[in-house]
Scaffold this motif. Sequence first.
Motif, PDB file in Angstrom:
ATOM      1  N   LEU A 574     -22.855  93.269  22.410  1.00  0.00           N
ATOM      2  CA  LEU A 574     -24.307  93.633  22.877  1.00  0.00           C
ATOM      3  C   LEU A 574     -25.297  92.290  22.784  1.00  0.00           C
ATOM      4  CD1 LEU A 574     -24.631  97.170  21.175  1.00  0.00           C
ATOM      5  CD2 LEU A 574     -24.500  96.617  23.472  1.00  0.00           C
ATOM      6  N   GLN A 575     -25.051  91.495  21.752  1.00  0.00           N
ATOM      7  CA  GLN A 575     -25.806  90.202  21.558  1.00  0.00           C
ATOM      8  C   GLN A 575     -25.721  89.559  22.835  1.00  0.00           C
ATOM      9  OE1 GLN A 575     -28.336  89.699  19.034  1.00  0.00           O
ATOM     10  NE2 GLN A 575     -27.886  91.806  18.660  1.00  0.00           N
ATOM     11  N   LEU A 576     -24.525  89.116  23.379  1.00  0.00           N
ATOM     12  CA  LEU A 576     -24.209  88.538  24.220  1.00  0.00           C
ATOM     13  C   LEU A 576     -24.776  89.020  25.660  1.00  0.00           C
ATOM     14  CD1 LEU A 576     -22.597  86.098  25.709  1.00  0.00           C
ATOM     15  CD2 LEU A 576     -20.464  87.586  25.582  1.00  0.00           C
ATOM     16  N   ALA A 577     -24.707  90.322  25.629  1.00  0.00           N
ATOM     17  CA  ALA A 577     -25.367  91.112  27.054  1.00  0.00           C
ATOM     18  C   ALA A 577     -26.751  90.959  27.128  1.00  0.00           C
ATOM     19  CB  ALA A 577     -24.840  92.634  26.948  1.00  0.00           C
ATOM     20  N   TYR A 578     -27.389  91.096  25.791  1.00  0.00           N
ATOM     21  CA  TYR A 578     -28.691  91.062  25.729  1.00  0.00           C
ATOM     22  C   TYR A 578     -29.325  89.502  26.137  1.00  0.00           C
ATOM     23  CZ  TYR A 578     -33.561  91.675  24.577  1.00  0.00           C
ATOM     24  OH  TYR A 578     -35.188  91.672  24.620  1.00  0.00           O
ATOM     25  N   PHE A 579     -28.543  88.686  25.640  1.00  0.00           N
ATOM     26  CA  PHE A 579     -28.933  87.134  25.826  1.00  0.00           C
ATOM     27  C   PHE A 579     -28.724  86.777  27.359  1.00  0.00           C
ATOM     28  CE2 PHE A 579     -28.305  82.388  26.125  1.00  0.00           C
ATOM     29  CZ  PHE A 579     -29.284  82.123  25.360  1.00  0.00           C
ATOM     30  N   LYS A 748     -28.358  97.126  35.111  1.00  0.00           N
ATOM     31  CA  LYS A 748     -28.002  95.664  34.998  1.00  0.00           C
ATOM     32  C   LYS A 748     -27.796  95.526  33.583  1.00  0.00           C
ATOM     33  CE  LYS A 748     -31.120  94.010  38.511  1.00  0.00           C
ATOM     34  NZ  LYS A 748     -32.359  93.259  38.673  1.00  0.00           N
ATOM     35  N   PHE A 749     -28.197  96.123  32.453  1.00  0.00           N
ATOM     36  CA  PHE A 749     -27.759  95.893  31.356  1.00  0.00           C
ATOM     37  C   PHE A 749     -26.470  96.147  30.950  1.00  0.00           C
ATOM     38  CE2 PHE A 749     -28.383  96.887  26.594  1.00  0.00           C
ATOM     39  CZ  PHE A 749     -27.911  95.132  26.150  1.00  0.00           C
ATOM     40  N   GLY A 750     -25.935  97.615  31.653  1.00  0.00           N
ATOM     41  CA  GLY A 750     -24.707  98.088  31.328  1.00  0.00           C
ATOM     42  C   GLY A 750     -23.792  97.252  31.928  1.00  0.00           C
ATOM     43  N   THR A 751     -23.962  96.649  33.188  1.00  0.00           N
ATOM     44  CA  THR A 751     -23.010  95.658  33.965  1.00  0.00           C
ATOM     45  C   THR A 751     -22.902  94.545  32.761  1.00  0.00           C
ATOM     46  OG1 THR A 751     -23.844  96.286  36.034  1.00  0.00           O
ATOM     47  CG2 THR A 751     -22.689  94.135  35.752  1.00  0.00           C
ATOM     48  N   GLN A 752     -23.897  93.980  32.351  1.00  0.00           N
ATOM     49  CA  GLN A 752     -23.770  92.841  31.405  1.00  0.00           C
ATOM     50  C   GLN A 752     -22.952  93.112  30.178  1.00  0.00           C
ATOM     51  OE1 GLN A 752     -24.208  89.729  31.938  1.00  0.00           O
ATOM     52  NE2 GLN A 752     -25.979  89.578  33.171  1.00  0.00           N
ATOM     53  N   ILE A 753     -23.213  94.510  29.704  1.00  0.00           N
ATOM     54  CA  ILE A 753     -22.054  95.043  28.452  1.00  0.00           C
ATOM     55  C   ILE A 753     -20.831  94.901  29.054  1.00  0.00           C
ATOM     56  CG2 ILE A 753     -21.751  97.041  26.999  1.00  0.00           C
ATOM     57  CD1 ILE A 753     -24.800  97.543  27.023  1.00  0.00           C
ATOM     58  N   THR A 754     -20.481  95.647  30.076  1.00  0.00           N
ATOM     59  CA  THR A 754     -19.235  95.511  30.433  1.00  0.00           C
ATOM     60  C   THR A 754     -18.569  94.111  30.563  1.00  0.00           C
ATOM     61  OG1 THR A 754     -19.397  97.638  31.810  1.00  0.00           O
ATOM     62  CG2 THR A 754     -17.684  96.394  32.315  1.00  0.00           C
ATOM     63  N   LYS A 755     -19.023  93.105  31.270  1.00  0.00           N
ATOM     64  CA  LYS A 755     -18.656  91.943  31.189  1.00  0.00           C
ATOM     65  C   LYS A 755     -18.558  91.212  29.773  1.00  0.00           C
ATOM     66  CE  LYS A 755     -19.728  87.454  33.729  1.00  0.00           C
ATOM     67  NZ  LYS A 755     -19.528  86.650  32.512  1.00  0.00           N
ATOM     68  N   ALA A 756     -19.499  91.526  28.904  1.00  0.00           N
ATOM     69  CA  ALA A 756     -19.339  90.872  27.636  1.00  0.00           C
ATOM     70  C   ALA A 756     -18.104  91.368  26.912  1.00  0.00           C
ATOM     71  CB  ALA A 756     -20.662  91.200  26.915  1.00  0.00           C
ATOM     72  N   LEU A 757     -17.801  92.564  27.085  1.00  0.00           N
ATOM     73  CA  LEU A 757     -16.690  93.310  26.536  1.00  0.00           C
ATOM     74  C   LEU A 757     -15.376  92.691  26.872  1.00  0.00           C
ATOM     75  CD1 LEU A 757     -17.818  96.890  26.419  1.00  0.00           C
ATOM     76  CD2 LEU A 757     -17.565  95.627  24.180  1.00  0.00           C
ATOM     77  N   HIS A 758     -15.481  92.449  28.026  1.00  0.00           N
ATOM     78  CA  HIS A 758     -14.205  91.598  28.818  1.00  0.00           C
ATOM     79  C   HIS A 758     -14.070  90.300  28.369  1.00  0.00           C
ATOM     80  CE1 HIS A 758     -12.316  94.438  31.504  1.00  0.00           C
ATOM     81  NE2 HIS A 758     -13.359  95.160  31.720  1.00  0.00           N
ATOM     82  N   ASP A 759     -15.107  89.708  28.461  1.00  0.00           N
ATOM     83  CA  ASP A 759     -15.244  88.288  27.897  1.00  0.00           C
ATOM     84  C   ASP A 759     -14.802  87.978  26.518  1.00  0.00           C
ATOM     85  OD1 ASP A 759     -15.958  87.726  30.268  1.00  0.00           O
ATOM     86  OD2 ASP A 759     -18.120  87.325  29.926  1.00  0.00           O
ATOM     87  N   LEU A 760     -15.028  88.920  25.681  1.00  0.00           N
ATOM     88  CA  LEU A 760     -15.004  88.704  24.319  1.00  0.00           C
ATOM     89  C   LEU A 760     -13.247  89.158  24.037  1.00  0.00           C
ATOM     90  CD1 LEU A 760     -17.645  90.486  21.995  1.00  0.00           C
ATOM     91  CD2 LEU A 760     -17.209  87.890  22.637  1.00  0.00           C
ATOM     92  N   LEU A 761     -12.714  90.036  24.711  1.00  0.00           N
ATOM     93  CA  LEU A 761     -11.330  90.411  24.849  1.00  0.00           C
ATOM     94  C   LEU A 761     -10.466  89.399  25.176  1.00  0.00           C
ATOM     95  CD1 LEU A 761      -9.294  92.538  23.737  1.00  0.00           C
ATOM     96  CD2 LEU A 761      -9.342  93.444  26.139  1.00  0.00           C
ATOM     97  N   ASP A 762     -11.066  88.692  26.276  1.00  0.00           N
ATOM     98  CA  ASP A 762     -10.223  87.433  26.977  1.00  0.00           C
ATOM     99  C   ASP A 762     -10.197  86.545  25.910  1.00  0.00           C
ATOM    100  OD1 ASP A 762      -9.810  88.884  29.049  1.00  0.00           O
ATOM    101  OD2 ASP A 762     -11.403  88.152  30.433  1.00  0.00           O
TER     102      ASP A 762
END
Length: 785
Positions: A574-579, A748-762
Amino acid sequence: MAEAHQAVAFQFTVTPEGIDLQLSHQALTEIYRSGLRSWKKRIIRLKNSVITGVYPASPSSWLFVVIAILATMYTRSDPSMGLIAKIQEHLPVSQSMSSQCQTVVSAVLFSTLLWLLLIFTMRLCLKQLLSYHRWIFEQHGKMSTTTKVWVALVRIFSGRKPLLYSYQGSLPNLPVPAIKDTLKRYLESVRPLMDDTQYERMTKLAGEFESRLGNRLQWYLKLKSLWASNYVSDWWEEYVYLRGRSPIMVNSNYYGMDFLYVTPTPIQAARAGNTIHAMFLYRRKLNREELKPSRIPGTVIPLCAAQCERMFNTTRTPGEETDTVQHWQDSDYVAVYHRGRYFRLRAYQAGRLLSPREIEFQIQRILDDPSAPCAGEAKLGALTAGDRIPWAQARSKYFSSGLNKRSLDCIEKAAFFVTLDDDVQGMMEYDPAGTLDRYAKCLLHGKCYDRWFDKSFSVVIFKNGKNGINAEHSWADAPVIAHLWEYVVATDCFQLGYNSEGHCKGDVDPSLAEPQKLTWKIPPECEERISQSLAVAQALADDIDFHVISFRDFGKGKIKKCRVSPDAFIQVALQLAYFRNRKTFCLTYEASMTRLFREGRTETVRSCTNESSAFVKALVGGESADVCRRLFRAASDTHQNLYRMAMTGAGIDRHLFCLYVVSQYLGVESPFLKEVLSEPWRLSTSQTSIQQVELFDLVNHPEYISCGGGFGPVADDGYGVSYYIVGDSLINFHISCKHSCPDTDAHKFGTQITKALHDLLDLMSPGQKEPSKTEEGRPELKKNL
């Protein structure tokens, strides 16, 4: 009306031949059975009070102590060391009893005193044991010897088969943190949000506060903590919830959803029948204290159950300066809203709870009722959705006497509120994302007049059989309602069930009286007040932007394989998505519970930390994977430590809040506290977890998963994010913000959350990236939509 005739137990008339007395056998029988039910409840409460009062001992242990003392006396030994003889000398009725009888009575009195002393000692020992919190800071899977011994002692002193409230007297009081520690942690929490000049200024303000006013305010808090069960909770309820004068709809109330993929029956009345019946089954268990005490998952540590006491038969009453929470001991009916009309639906007949099929029958009567609403009745509920002062004034002026008061009392004293909604809601196959968003938004505020937002909770049954719940926040927090809702939806599907036609099971008593339609006499001036409240509420509802994400790409199963706490993983995401969304960091609120302590409610975890911001900057700035992984571990560990500190009474915000309240009572101003309390929470988050895992077999029935619930944004320019971790492969997010803010967008924030979750898992498990399934429906479950 049938119910009016049955309410008359007897009639008499005076005639020339004398008094003609007519008794109604049916009415007298109803009175007798209702009274019998009431007395049974009183006896059960008395019995439970005795059992809870002597816990962790049992009432039968008294007999054991008495027999043991009498047995030792017959062996010519004196276990009381002369105390029995002293008691015998001072017996007030010693002259009328034989010497042997006096000895027995004295021994029984001594045994009782000894038994009470043992209970007090055991409870004190258990309270001291439950004050030990080092176990929560130990590494998962590595328990120290001290903690192992502590666990064994807790088991020994916890007794057997505790009732729901058995632990209440043994829970420790919430400690007051040292003011120096709180200020230090506060300054650490705001460092990533300030530049050097701002931080230096805030540090100076904190130092001046500590040296001048802080210790004086702290002294008052310590005094309160010695006197009160909890130094925070009463002020938190009063000043954070009840004194708020803005609408509680959206701003305070929250909601819970039905199953995501399954609708047990498409028949609205049938779903209402099972749901209402299950609610009353839960209330029966609650009244009898048959619910197991809540515990920290996987441990023997109990949680405070005080919030459960006001779950049913409770309403929030508006006042011009502050609202109040009213609770009644019992209520045998529910208030039902349908197409602008209010009904009183009795859930008991002749002292017994109506079956689901009978409640369905009564609900269908309401659905088929062709009568029109009274003048001003259709949108009456908007008063509870608008500002509190106009509602308080209208209630005092138009609902304080006569017909309106009786009808309002009927709603407020009901066990809970039920809305039979004409809308069709739920996740639909033709538009899964859009329909889920509308479903959440509908549960949050509806039409702004078809919920009674003051009731402790309102159950919403939609036309297609979907349901949901909207809860008022002042009396309890979301985990308490979530516990109720888990029980209700599980009992509805797995225990009560439906027949092949979709109706509730069972038979119908043909003598059931029809539900009573409430009547009102609302003057035009009051109708104008209703319209004004509706306009305020409608503007607020229209401004809410809502998005629900059913994230199915991975869940806590893969996160745990990365050796990371799922909650910390999501919070850093969530911090990554918000930033990425706002190009800056913000003050972040994550709710943590303090129910390890008596009357504990919540504490704040400030999830935006120096470590999380350093990680986000490194990842966005393109640092190497090794550096990012190291920083992510540090951020995750810091978050976990902050969460544990909040749970164990070492949080920041409740302490600062209470210091501010004391300063206001003393009439002194603190620039530091004033600034701290005015800081906006632009990212407000909360996790709802499954508490009763035994009710849901998600392995064999993966379709029976709930979508969780959510709430409105706390700040006008911020986001509200609720997440619900289900099983090992699903996380549901509920995101809210306001259309009026140009800088926020839920989708848009939901899209960023989804991307952040994938980036962290990767990042934490390279080479295991999977194609996204979040916006796709699961083929094997689509048939259930």
